[in-house]
Design a protein around this motif. Sequence first.
Motif, PDB file in Angstrom:
ATOM      1  N   VAL A   1       3.139  -5.228 -12.876  1.00  0.00           N
ATOM      2  CA  VAL A   1       4.576  -5.023 -12.829  1.00  0.00           C
ATOM      3  C   VAL A   1       4.836  -3.522 -12.948  1.00  0.00           C
ATOM      4  N   PHE A   2       5.874  -3.045 -12.251  1.00  0.00           N
ATOM      5  CA  PHE A   2       6.183  -1.615 -12.238  1.00  0.00           C
ATOM      6  C   PHE A   2       7.666  -1.408 -12.515  1.00  0.00           C
ATOM      7  N   CYS A   3       7.958  -0.292 -13.191  1.00  0.00           N
ATOM      8  CA  CYS A   3       9.325   0.165 -13.395  1.00  0.00           C
ATOM      9  C   CYS A   3       9.436   1.550 -12.760  1.00  0.00           C
ATOM     10  N   VAL A   4      10.280   1.675 -11.726  1.00  0.00           N
ATOM     11  CA  VAL A   4      10.415   2.941 -11.016  1.00  0.00           C
ATOM     12  C   VAL A   4      11.878   3.375 -11.032  1.00  0.00           C
ATOM     13  N   SER A   5      12.101   4.667 -10.911  1.00  0.00           N
ATOM     14  CA  SER A   5      13.440   5.227 -10.988  1.00  0.00           C
ATOM     15  C   SER A   5      14.159   5.139  -9.649  1.00  0.00           C
ATOM     16  N   ARG A   6      15.439   4.808  -9.731  1.00  0.00           N
ATOM     17  CA  ARG A   6      16.323   4.855  -8.566  1.00  0.00           C
ATOM     18  C   ARG A   6      17.552   5.694  -8.872  1.00  0.00           C
ATOM     19  N   GLY A   7      17.349   6.707  -9.710  1.00  0.00           N
ATOM     20  CA  GLY A   7      18.433   7.595 -10.103  1.00  0.00           C
ATOM     21  C   GLY A   7      18.499   7.704 -11.607  1.00  0.00           C
ATOM     22  N   ALA A   8      19.462   8.468 -12.095  1.00  0.00           N
ATOM     23  CA  ALA A   8      19.561   8.735 -13.526  1.00  0.00           C
ATOM     24  C   ALA A   8      19.820   7.475 -14.333  1.00  0.00           C
TER      25      ALA A   8
ATOM     26  N   THR B   1       3.851  10.550  -6.592  1.00  0.00           N
ATOM     27  CA  THR B   1       5.123  11.192  -6.943  1.00  0.00           C
ATOM     28  C   THR B   1       5.784  10.673  -8.211  1.00  0.00           C
ATOM     29  N   HIS B   2       5.239   9.665  -8.892  1.00  0.00           N
ATOM     30  CA  HIS B   2       5.997   9.086  -9.993  1.00  0.00           C
ATOM     31  C   HIS B   2       6.106  10.047 -11.167  1.00  0.00           C
ATOM     32  N   ASP B   3       7.181   9.891 -11.924  1.00  0.00           N
ATOM     33  CA  ASP B   3       7.443  10.686 -13.115  1.00  0.00           C
ATOM     34  C   ASP B   3       6.938   9.902 -14.328  1.00  0.00           C
ATOM     35  N   PRO B   4       5.824  10.303 -14.941  1.00  0.00           N
ATOM     36  CA  PRO B   4       5.260   9.537 -16.061  1.00  0.00           C
ATOM     37  C   PRO B   4       6.227   9.369 -17.225  1.00  0.00           C
ATOM     38  N   ALA B   5       7.207  10.283 -17.336  1.00  0.00           N
ATOM     39  CA  ALA B   5       8.155  10.203 -18.447  1.00  0.00           C
ATOM     40  C   ALA B   5       9.193   9.107 -18.236  1.00  0.00           C
ATOM     41  N   ARG B   6       9.420   8.706 -16.983  1.00  0.00           N
ATOM     42  CA  ARG B   6      10.494   7.737 -16.710  1.00  0.00           C
ATOM     43  C   ARG B   6      10.038   6.566 -15.842  1.00  0.00           C
TER      44      ARG B   6
ATOM     45  N   ALA C   1       0.831  -1.204   0.000  1.00  0.00           N
ATOM     46  CA  ALA C   1       0.000   0.000   0.000  1.00  0.00           C
ATOM     47  C   ALA C   1       0.867   1.256   0.000  1.00  0.00           C
ATOM     48  N   GLU C   2       1.961   1.240   0.762  1.00  0.00           N
ATOM     49  CA  GLU C   2       2.866   2.393   0.802  1.00  0.00           C
ATOM     50  C   GLU C   2       3.554   2.596  -0.547  1.00  0.00           C
ATOM     51  N   VAL C   3       3.985   1.500  -1.173  1.00  0.00           N
ATOM     52  CA  VAL C   3       4.626   1.600  -2.491  1.00  0.00           C
ATOM     53  C   VAL C   3       3.647   2.173  -3.511  1.00  0.00           C
TER      54      VAL C   3
END
Length: 299
Positions: free
Chosen positions: A209-216, A188-193, A179-181
Amino acid sequence: MDDIEQLRGFSRFYTQRLGLLGQSYLGSGLGVTEVRVLWELANGELSTAREIAELLGLDEGYLSRLLAGFEKKGWIARKPDPQDARRRTLELTAEGQALAASHDKASRAAVGAFLGRMEPDARALLGEGLARVRQAFQPPEHVELKNLAPGDAGWIVERHGALYARDEGYDATFEALVAEVMAEFIRTHDPARERGWVAWGDGRRLGSVFCVSRGAETAQLRLFFLEQEARGLGLGRKMLEACLNFARDKGYRELVLWTHESHAAACRLYERAGFEKLGSRPEREFGQDTVVVDYRIDL
């Protein structure tokens, strides 16, 4: 009770409750198989004995004798197939159509009376349960991945909580983590990345399935799961490839993830896709002793 005995017990339970054990179905003088064949001829799209035998899993010799009895009673007629002279199609006569209609009416009345004795909440629970049973027996034929949409998040949280409690014995803290994720991603997610997908098949959700950013340069795969009935169809590989392709397109240099050693099928999927196992470590989390495994892949 193991799953074999559960299914056998349920079969004995529902056949007795619906009156399917007698020689005559609903006082018709016919057995269940005979009534079902009549129903298929009246309502289905099949027209030959072989098609009906294949659909119902019947021995062709047994079905041939059954149909000969129908023909003798004047319920069916056999006609040459206009497109293939070697085939004989089956059609209900007017008498056969009337008989099938009377059986259908009697069946609806009997089932309606059965449901009418149930409380509304119990009836709703039965409907939901029957839908899930059918899902388990009938894997989806058409599957597609859709972007996360309103209503998906609650389903993802609920299914993660229920499935991991059932399969791994996880407590409610795991559902809280999911639920927190989900809340963080939505806010806060960036739709572009970053992107989340939900797999759909035959009008129902099957996984995420999700793809989330952990930096550049680093992306993380998260909340990857499939319903039981959707496993073994190649859908997991398709979802993983969608995440990998998205991460590559967005310029990430690597994709990382963590999972648990007990998820053996998922670990095999990652390794076949080229992920490198970085290591494992014992942890006490979600009310269980677990072994966390870290993976990464160069993009």
